[in-house]
Write an enzyme that holds these catalytic residues in place. Structure first.
Site, PDB file in Angstrom:
ATOM      1  CE  LYS A  69      32.116  88.106 104.089  1.00  0.00           C
ATOM      2  NZ  LYS A  69      30.816  88.608 103.222  1.00  0.00           N
ATOM      3  CD  GLN A  73      27.488  88.265 104.763  1.00  0.00           C
ATOM      4  OE1 GLN A  73      28.393  89.110 104.574  1.00  0.00           O
ATOM      5  NE2 GLN A  73      27.291  87.125 104.149  1.00  0.00           N
ATOM      6  CG  ASP A 100      30.377  92.412  98.631  1.00  0.00           C
ATOM      7  OD1 ASP A 100      30.886  91.396  98.700  1.00  0.00           O
ATOM      8  OD2 ASP A 100      29.275  92.608  99.716  1.00  0.00           O
TER       9      ASP A 100
HETATM   10  N1  GUN Z   1      26.226  86.662 101.106  1.00  0.00           N
HETATM   11  C1  GUN Z   1      26.684  85.648 100.937  1.00  0.00           C
HETATM   12  N2  GUN Z   1      27.910  85.722 100.017  1.00  0.00           N
HETATM   13  C2  GUN Z   1      28.140  87.177 100.440  1.00  0.00           C
HETATM   14  C3  GUN Z   1      29.138  88.218  99.601  1.00  0.00           C
HETATM   15  O1  GUN Z   1      30.193  87.677  98.994  1.00  0.00           O
HETATM   16  N3  GUN Z   1      28.985  89.462  99.981  1.00  0.00           N
HETATM   17  C4  GUN Z   1      27.989  89.655 100.769  1.00  0.00           C
HETATM   18  N4  GUN Z   1      27.723  91.199 100.991  1.00  0.00           N
HETATM   19  N5  GUN Z   1      26.935  88.979 101.122  1.00  0.00           N
HETATM   20  C5  GUN Z   1      27.119  87.871 100.832  1.00  0.00           C
END
Ligand code: GUN
Length: 284
Positions: free
Chosen positions: A54, A98, A121
């Protein structure tokens, strides 16, 4: 005829190329590059890989990536205090924490603490509520990325039976809402569902988000179905595999996403399009 492969890597590159041009135009117009704060708590190996990707892609489109790596021992109040500072900082346009978080931290409280305007998100109850009401603003990245993949097939989705396997807040539930908004007939399956193979056999669209390697059998797939595999699992040989038995599903599906190179890159591309959208909403 074997399935056509839905290449998320190529589609995501198209989205990020367009974002790079839009960010450059923003900067040329005298505005700051959008800033995305990514908070990683602890040392979960998979989360470290996702977060690294990311951050790298954020830098790659010319946005500002702000990294906050906290030990697994961080208290909930310390994490909430950081979120408060990021909410108040006008140079931060998007905030992502995350998941999963350590067991002593409530993910619900952390998500609710994020300013909905910076919730890239799309997990805050405000943003999920807007999706429920068909007034989406910031939309959960993986489901929205899956919708972009389905749109890339060129197939008409209206009236199709979509079967979503998995009921998580991150994927299954918002995925079902996206498909419903696209006028599909939607079935959500979970661990208490009876006769899962029978339901999947009826599906024109299958979205697999279970987290179990090769769980969905090729024999369950209806001829010509669109199959979106959200799973990222490590097989016994260390290779990444999805939730769908790829080789067997390929013989029946019309369209199929690979793992890796399917949904994963689209999730990141959508996170960055959400970040640009958030920055523009905050500018307005
Ligand atoms: N953990 C697994 N997928 C995601 C996501 O799309 N966003 C976040 N913040 N954590 C995750």
């Amino acid at each position: 005829m074997p399935a056509q492969i839905l290449d998320g890597k190529t589609l995501a590159a198209r989205v990020t190329d367009e974002l790079r041009a839009r960010v450059a135009a923003c900067i040329a117009a005298g505005r700051a590059a959008p800033g995305l704060a990514v908070v990683l708590v602890g040392e979960d190996a998979a989360s470290q890989v996702y977060v690294r990707n990311k951050r790298r892609t954020t830098d790659g489109v010319g946005m500002r990536s702000l990294a906050f790596d906290l030990p697994a021992s961080v208290s909930e109040s310390e994490l909430l205090a950081l979120i408060g500072r990021l909410n108040d900082d006008p140079s931060v346009n998007g905030i992502l924490v995350q998941l999963p978080l350590p067991a002593h931290v409530s993910a619900e409280r952390v998500i609710e603490a994020i300013d909905p305007k910076k919730d890239v998100d799309g997990f805050h109850p405000y943003n999920i509520g807007r999706l429920v009401l068909r007034m989406p603003t910031l939309r959960p990245c993986t489901p929205f990325g899956c919708m972009r993949l389905l749109a890339a097939t060129g197939e008409d989705l209206v009236g199709r039976h979509a079967v979503v396997i998995g009921q998580s807040n991150i994927v299954g539930r918002p995925m079902a809402l996206e498909l419903l908004m696209a006028r599909c007939t939607v079935t959500i399956c979970h661990s208490a569902t009876r006769d899962l193979p029978g339901l999947v056999r009826q599906a024109d669209i299958v979205v697999a988000a279970i987290g179990k390697a090769n769980f969905v059998q090729g024999s369950w797939i209806k001829d010509g179905a669109m199959v979106i595999d959200v799973g990222i699992n490590r097989g016994a040989d260390g290779k990444l595999v999805g939730d769908v038995d790829f080789e067997a599903a390929r013989e029946r599906a019309g369209w199929l996403t690979p793992v890796p190179g399917g949904v994963g890159p689209m999730t990141i591309a959508t996170l960055l399009s959400n970040t640009l959208q958030a920055a523009q909403m905050q500018d307005a």
